[in-house]
Design an enzyme around this catalytic site. Sequence first.
Site, PDB file in Angstrom:
ATOM      1  N   ALA A  11       0.845  -1.213   0.000  1.00  0.00           N
ATOM      2  CA  ALA A  11       0.000   0.000   0.000  1.00  0.00           C
ATOM      3  C   ALA A  11       0.870   1.249   0.000  1.00  0.00           C
ATOM      4  O   ALA A  11       0.656   2.193   0.759  1.00  0.00           O
ATOM      5  CB  ALA A  11      -0.950  -0.011   1.194  1.00  0.00           C
ATOM      6  N   GLY A  12       1.895   1.232  -0.868  1.00  0.00           N
ATOM      7  CA  GLY A  12       2.692   2.443  -1.074  1.00  0.00           C
ATOM      8  C   GLY A  12       2.078   3.235  -2.219  1.00  0.00           C
ATOM      9  O   GLY A  12       0.882   3.124  -2.503  1.00  0.00           O
ATOM     10  N   TYR A  13       2.907   4.025  -2.888  1.00  0.00           N
ATOM     11  CA  TYR A  13       2.392   4.872  -3.974  1.00  0.00           C
ATOM     12  C   TYR A  13       1.748   4.030  -5.074  1.00  0.00           C
ATOM     13  O   TYR A  13       0.674   4.368  -5.572  1.00  0.00           O
ATOM     14  CB  TYR A  13       3.518   5.723  -4.566  1.00  0.00           C
ATOM     15  N   LYS A  38       1.930  -4.631   5.060  1.00  0.00           N
ATOM     16  CA  LYS A  38       2.579  -4.989   6.323  1.00  0.00           C
ATOM     17  C   LYS A  38       2.016  -4.211   7.502  1.00  0.00           C
ATOM     18  O   LYS A  38       1.856  -4.735   8.588  1.00  0.00           O
ATOM     19  CB  LYS A  38       4.059  -4.638   6.133  1.00  0.00           C
ATOM     20  N   GLU A 170      18.353  15.068   0.375  1.00  0.00           N
ATOM     21  CA  GLU A 170      17.168  15.584   1.084  1.00  0.00           C
ATOM     22  C   GLU A 170      17.317  15.394   2.597  1.00  0.00           C
ATOM     23  O   GLU A 170      16.940  16.265   3.378  1.00  0.00           O
ATOM     24  CB  GLU A 170      15.903  14.884   0.567  1.00  0.00           C
ATOM     25  N   ALA A 317       8.321   8.025  -6.924  1.00  0.00           N
ATOM     26  CA  ALA A 317       6.904   8.015  -6.563  1.00  0.00           C
ATOM     27  C   ALA A 317       6.074   8.492  -7.753  1.00  0.00           C
ATOM     28  O   ALA A 317       4.967   8.000  -8.005  1.00  0.00           O
ATOM     29  CB  ALA A 317       6.681   8.927  -5.365  1.00  0.00           C
ATOM     30  N   GLN A 318       6.625   9.466  -8.473  1.00  0.00           N
ATOM     31  CA  GLN A 318       5.914  10.016  -9.631  1.00  0.00           C
ATOM     32  C   GLN A 318       5.576   8.911 -10.641  1.00  0.00           C
ATOM     33  O   GLN A 318       4.441   8.784 -11.099  1.00  0.00           O
ATOM     34  CB  GLN A 318       6.802  11.093 -10.295  1.00  0.00           C
ATOM     35  N   LYS A 378       7.870  22.010  -4.169  1.00  0.00           N
ATOM     36  CA  LYS A 378       8.006  20.697  -3.511  1.00  0.00           C
ATOM     37  C   LYS A 378       6.783  20.416  -2.634  1.00  0.00           C
ATOM     38  O   LYS A 378       6.255  19.301  -2.607  1.00  0.00           O
ATOM     39  CB  LYS A 378       9.283  20.690  -2.663  1.00  0.00           C
TER      40      LYS A 378
END
Length: 404
Positions: A11-13, A38, A170, A317-318, A378
């Site tokens: 259930a990520g991006y 998880k 980052e 993620a994009q 951002k």
Amino acid sequence: MNKPKILILGAGYGGLTTTVKLQKKLGVNDAHITLVNKHDYHYEATWLHENAAGTLHHDRSRVKIKDLLNSSKVNFVQDTVVAIKPDEKKVELENDVLDYDYLVVALGFEAATFGIPGLIENAFTIGSINQARLIKQHIEYNFAMYNNEPEPKQERLNIVVGGGGFTGIEFLGEIANRIPQLCEEYDIDRSKVRIINVEGAPSILPGFDPQLIEYAMNSLESRGVEFKLGALLKECKPDGIVIEKDGELEEIPTVTTIWAAGVRANSLVEKSGLEHNRGKVEVKPDLRAPSHEDVFVVGDCALIWNKDNDRPYPPTAQIAMQEASVCAHNLAALVKGGELDNFEFNNMGTVASLGHGDAIGVILGDKKLFGWSASVMKKIIDNRSLFKIGGIGLVLKKGKFNIF
Ligand SMILES: Cc1cc2nc3c(=O)[nH]c(=O)nc-3n(C[C@H](O)[C@H](O)[C@H](O)COP(=O)(O)OP(=O)(O)OC[C@H]3O[C@@H](n4cnc5c(N)ncnc54)[C@H](O)[C@@H]3O)c2cc1C
């Protein structure tokens, strides 16, 4: 009529976006949709460096999965995937075995450590809420310990970041901003703290525009970051690292090495028997695995070739979210009938944060952004990602609006 079973892993991006889009496209009677993850929460992986540095509380970066799902259409299972068996159309979880008609593999990334001695045992990685929270607490603990020992230990105040790519830079931006607060809180002279970036390439942020790289380095150096470029991490020990630069070995005492120099696809993919290329599934244009028509792979587990530069697209993620849109469309088409779409990357630009109020990026093809305007962009990107999974309500609850 038998409803097809659609099983989505992660259930990520990639996985969550596929699920929320699919639940809009399919009716209750069209399919059984199951999402396995998880944890009972989704986290914004692209915010984890802030949680790790302690500049953003980890609860801001995560959201309960059930709050995003229509429970009449999607069954959420909190469990850990232990094996994918595509030839048997089964997935083994820690506590169950699930079968499927269509599978979506979206299990994301894990750190690639390239066999560097001691790295797995002694370095930290920024790959989940649990890891990010541990880094934050570890740094605070070592600052607290510093003035509690008869002989203060410099290794408690040296923070090493391995890798000058997106994640490493980052994190450096955030930790450089946090250090003055920590010094004040724990009565430590700022000049005693070292933040060191070790990067094997001659430059940070490979592939970025040189002017933006120069800006990023100046910004970070002005906040006390030291760069060791063209330097290879040879060993990571509990109390220090060994690097090699220009043939010379150097030891740096540290109990805090953050390894941000490489990710690979979740290793379950390589073990699954799906045809793969260095651990990732080189998917067909419709995002299905070439060896298994009923398996879609999205996000960091998928490999798609960028024909413009003859290199794979980097894991972002994009891309994961754009792939998820196509994946949801194609699943709905297989269930209800219709044409399958092919994935085509629409580059919306790239922005790297350098800490609050500062960033660099390129948008609209070649428009360069620096400083405050880049940092606002951002935050727009971060809020857009929330909007895509949870609409305006989630943006208002968890979004970033602190633009000054
Ligand atoms: C600090 C940081 C900053 C980043 N910044 C950017 C950025 O600015 N822009 C950008 O585009 N990209 C950025 N990225 C990269 C981006 O986060 C990834 O490319 C993206 O998360 C990939 O999405 P995914 O859906 O494939 O995997 P993920 O988002 O990692 O989701 C995978 C999901 O699967 C779950 N999972 C994993 N293993 C199991 C298992 N065995 N059983 C059950 N569930 C499991 C995980 O808990 C997670 O929920 C950054 C990454 C990091 C770490």
